[in-house]
Design a protein around this motif. Structure first.
Motif, PDB file in Angstrom:
ATOM      1  N   GLY A 130       0.790  -1.223   0.000  1.00 53.32           N
ATOM      2  CA  GLY A 130       0.000   0.000   0.000  1.00 53.32           C
ATOM      3  C   GLY A 130       0.822   1.272   0.000  1.00 53.32           C
ATOM      4  N   ARG A 131       2.096   1.174  -0.351  1.00 55.95           N
ATOM      5  CA  ARG A 131       2.927   2.362  -0.522  1.00 55.95           C
ATOM      6  C   ARG A 131       3.600   2.265  -1.889  1.00 55.95           C
ATOM      7  N   ALA A 132       3.381   3.286  -2.704  1.00 52.67           N
ATOM      8  CA  ALA A 132       3.750   3.223  -4.115  1.00 52.67           C
ATOM      9  C   ALA A 132       5.246   3.065  -4.336  1.00 52.67           C
ATOM     10  N   ASP A 133       6.076   3.739  -3.532  1.00 53.97           N
ATOM     11  CA  ASP A 133       7.520   3.675  -3.767  1.00 53.97           C
ATOM     12  C   ASP A 133       8.059   2.257  -3.596  1.00 53.97           C
ATOM     13  N   PHE A 134       7.402   1.448  -2.772  1.00 52.24           N
ATOM     14  CA  PHE A 134       7.807   0.064  -2.584  1.00 52.24           C
ATOM     15  C   PHE A 134       7.092  -0.856  -3.569  1.00 52.24           C
TER      16      PHE A 134
ATOM     17  N   PRO B 118      10.670  -0.752   9.871  1.00 54.78           N
ATOM     18  CA  PRO B 118      11.350   0.065   8.853  1.00 54.78           C
ATOM     19  C   PRO B 118      11.831  -0.710   7.630  1.00 54.78           C
ATOM     20  N   VAL B 119      11.390  -1.966   7.443  1.00 56.18           N
ATOM     21  CA  VAL B 119      11.918  -2.779   6.336  1.00 56.18           C
ATOM     22  C   VAL B 119      11.694  -2.121   4.971  1.00 56.18           C
ATOM     23  N   PRO B 120      10.466  -1.653   4.639  1.00 61.50           N
ATOM     24  CA  PRO B 120      10.295  -1.034   3.314  1.00 61.50           C
ATOM     25  C   PRO B 120      11.167   0.204   3.117  1.00 61.50           C
ATOM     26  N   ASP B 121      11.343   0.997   4.168  1.00 63.07           N
ATOM     27  CA  ASP B 121      12.151   2.217   4.049  1.00 63.07           C
ATOM     28  C   ASP B 121      13.597   1.879   3.684  1.00 63.07           C
ATOM     29  N   HIS B 122      14.156   0.872   4.325  1.00 62.29           N
ATOM     30  CA  HIS B 122      15.534   0.478   4.020  1.00 62.29           C
ATOM     31  C   HIS B 122      15.643  -0.157   2.635  1.00 62.29           C
ATOM     32  N   ASN B 123      14.587  -0.852   2.197  1.00 64.27           N
ATOM     33  CA  ASN B 123      14.609  -1.443   0.853  1.00 64.27           C
ATOM     34  C   ASN B 123      14.648  -0.384  -0.231  1.00 64.27           C
TER      35      ASN B 123
END
Length: 219
Positions: free
Chosen positions: A96-100, A121-126
């Protein structure tokens, strides 16, 4: 095996990353190439350089006790995978977050468990990594694991130099193994958890390339 390009720069950035994540910088005993070892309760996270014949890549391994059989694979979309995704022929779990979601193809089961694993924070680090793929696997080529042991494996296709990116790789693994196999300290855990810890698989997992011990259930 050729020397590491800009070896001094690599050493500086890897030492800084080790300090930032509370880990230890060293050189592998067999090949004398950099690694970072991070100890968390019940786990060892090892980030190292591997030479594949066509060049160096950055690899991270983090074994954990996996009685539930969770599966997870995250890859940067491209080529046939992106084509099959558009046709709906392959699984893709979206957060549900486009950048990921627009960049990564996520496959795994159980789906609800995968979503829990991929909480911040897994998606942010990816998304902060230029290119990354990672998965949970029960074995790697040439190695035998104790029953009930799987591991988080993360690959970057080249030598990672920026300290922030190295820290991000470790933090992805730290979040995943903590959620997959939570272990508190003795002071924070109850009797049931202590008994579960005593029943964890015995045996040892050693990286065949570097000789680093990744899991030692006999300690």
């Amino acid at each position: 095996m050729p020397g590491i390009p800009d070896a001094r720069e690599v050493e500086r950035s890897w030492r800084a990353a080790a300090e930032a994540v509370g880990g230890r910088y060293g050189l592998t005993p067999r090949q004398s190439i950099p690694y970072i070892r991070v100890a968390t309760p019940g786990h060892q996270i090892v980030l190292q350089l591997l030479y594949t014949g066509s060049g160096y890549r950055t690899s991270l391994r983090a074994p954990f006790h996996d009685p539930g059989g969770v599966s997870l694979a995250i890859t940067d979309e491209g080529g046939l995978e992106a084509f099959f995704k558009k046709l709906g022929f392959t699984q893709d779990i979206e957060l549900g977050r486009a950048d990921f979601d627009d960049r990564f193809l996520v496959r795994g089961h159980p789906v609800a468990r995968v979503r829990t694993l991929l909480a911040p924070p897994v998606p942010d680090h990816n998304v902060a990594q230029p290119f990354i793929d990672h998965r949970i696997t029960g074995t790697l080529f040439g190695e035998s694991y104790p029953r009930g042991i799987s591991e988080v494996v993360i690959h970057r296709s080249r030598i990672v130099r920026p300290t922030a990116e190295l820290v991000g790789l470790v933090e992805i693994a730290r979040a995943l193994v903590t959620r997959l196999d939570p272990l508190g300290t003795v002071e924070q855990t109850d009797l049931a958890e202590l008994l579960e810890r005593l029943a964890r698989p015995r045996g040892r997992v050693t990286d065949i390339w570097s000789g680093i011990a990744l899991w030692d259930g006999d300690r």
